[in-house]
Design an enzyme around this catalytic site. Structure first.
Site, mmCIF file in Angstrom:
data_model
loop_
_atom_site.group_PDB
_atom_site.id
_atom_site.type_symbol
_atom_site.label_atom_id
_atom_site.label_comp_id
_atom_site.label_asym_id
_atom_site.label_seq_id
_atom_site.Cartn_x
_atom_site.Cartn_y
_atom_site.Cartn_z
ATOM 1 N N PRO A 125 54.878 6.211 14.044
ATOM 2 C CA PRO A 125 56.036 6.832 13.383
ATOM 3 C C PRO A 125 55.628 7.411 12.027
ATOM 4 O O PRO A 125 54.863 6.810 11.288
ATOM 5 C CB PRO A 125 57.005 5.662 13.194
ATOM 6 C CG PRO A 125 56.548 4.614 14.136
ATOM 7 C CD PRO A 125 55.062 4.797 14.274
ATOM 8 N N GLU A 126 56.159 8.576 11.722
ATOM 9 C CA GLU A 126 55.875 9.191 10.431
ATOM 10 C C GLU A 126 57.081 9.015 9.525
ATOM 11 O O GLU A 126 58.092 8.418 9.907
ATOM 12 C CB GLU A 126 55.496 10.664 10.645
ATOM 13 C CG GLU A 126 54.373 10.743 11.692
ATOM 14 C CD GLU A 126 53.533 11.989 11.646
ATOM 15 O OE1 GLU A 126 53.546 12.686 10.615
ATOM 16 O OE2 GLU A 126 52.837 12.255 12.635
ATOM 17 N N ASN A 128 49.935 11.756 11.521
ATOM 18 C CA ASN A 128 49.006 12.675 12.172
ATOM 19 C C ASN A 128 49.650 13.999 12.591
ATOM 20 O O ASN A 128 49.012 15.041 12.542
ATOM 21 C CB ASN A 128 48.387 11.983 13.381
ATOM 22 C CG ASN A 128 46.895 12.243 13.474
ATOM 23 O OD1 ASN A 128 46.283 12.653 12.489
ATOM 24 N ND2 ASN A 128 46.343 12.032 14.648
ATOM 25 N N ARG A 154 40.916 9.508 12.969
ATOM 26 C CA ARG A 154 42.108 9.985 13.684
ATOM 27 C C ARG A 154 41.773 11.350 14.273
ATOM 28 O O ARG A 154 41.071 12.141 13.649
ATOM 29 C CB ARG A 154 43.300 10.123 12.719
ATOM 30 C CG ARG A 154 43.668 8.853 11.964
ATOM 31 C CD ARG A 154 44.303 7.793 12.841
ATOM 32 N NE ARG A 154 45.504 8.233 13.522
ATOM 33 C CZ ARG A 154 46.720 8.243 12.970
ATOM 34 N NH1 ARG A 154 46.889 7.818 11.734
ATOM 35 N NH2 ARG A 154 47.767 8.663 13.643
#
Ligand SMILES: [Zn+2]
Length: 262
Positions: free
Chosen positions: A2-3, A165, A250
């Protein structure tokens, strides 16, 4: 993962459901909190700070949680079936007369004195979704390591809080910046920060995370998750590669034509 926009929305839903009401059930299922009991305390509010959730209750206590990769908070009406996962994944149940709030798979769950919240979140850089976002401080923190790759610097929550990301990859595409560009060589760092902030803000009120303005799955991102597919602007096949040192690397995505490297 989650961002910031997703966590902001979780906080809003929890706040809408719980704030102002008294806790009638307090069931912490992590060993360190086995004896914790918040029953009888009104919930004062729930706030997001970067990707951290802070539920403040009367008596100067804060329930601090972080979703990391897989955690979730679900809200259910009492007596309805819980749908967030098997029972053994439940870390906490906090209920009011109107709602059960169930925390699943929370890798971080602790109770702090509210006045000591800074020990949990004080390392975070300015929060992109904070109405009082301190842009100058974010730029100062980013600029303090000019040799660092921008793709990594944007993910570092100590620089600025909220980017994950998706928004990293999409912001850099929209600004035409190659993810491996050193921070000190990014032509307009302020514009990168402003773009990330606009993307997060545009998506904070709903579950989808569209950066193209088109919420349909498969149409919602420029480069994120689109390796090998044609760039929406120029047709070049989108590239992807891990960035950073394992195990903290990442995957990142970019268009080699729209975001030329050095
Ligand atoms: Zn392109």
């Amino acid at each position: 993962m989650p961002e910031g926009d997703t966590v902001w929305l979780v906080a809003k839903h929890l706040d809408d459901a719980l704030a102002g009401d008294v806790l009638t059930r307090s069931d912490f299922r992590v060993p360190a909190l086995a004896n914790a009991d918040l029953v009888g305390r009104p919930v004062l509010g729930v706030a997001a700070r970067g990707k951290h959730l802070l539920m403040r209750v009367e008596g100067g206590l804060t329930v601090h949680s972080h979703l990391r990769m897989d955690g979730a908070w679900h809200l259910h009406r009492p007596g309805t079936r819980w749908t967030g996962g098997p029972d053994h994944q439940v870390r906490v149940v906090l209920s009011t007369a109107a709602w059960d709030a169930i925390g699943y798979r929370l890798p971080v769950l602790e109770i702090l004195e509210t006045e000591r919240e800074a020990e949990a979140v004080g390392h975070l850089g300015p929060d992109l979704l904070d109405p009082a976002f301190d842009r100058d401080e974010a730029l100062r923190r980013l600029g303090a390591a000019p040799e660092r790759e921008i793709g990594q610097a944007l993910l570092d929550q100590r620089n600025l809080a909220g980017i994950g990301n998706i928004y990293k990859a999409e912001t850099l595409f929209l600004r035409g910046v190659w993810p491996w560009t050193p921070v000190g060589e990014v032509a307009d760092l302020g514009a990168v920060v402003d773009r990330a902030r606009r993307l997060l803000d545009a998506n904070k009120g709903h579950a989808s995370q569209s950066t193209t303005g088109d919420p349909r799955p498969g149409h919602d991102h420029w480069v994120y998750g689109r390796a090998g597919r044609p760039c929406r602007r120029c047709g070049t096949r989108v590239s992807s590669a891990p960035q950073g040192e394992p195990p903290h690397d990442r995957v990142t995505w970019w268009c080699a034509s729209c975001q030329p490297g050095a």
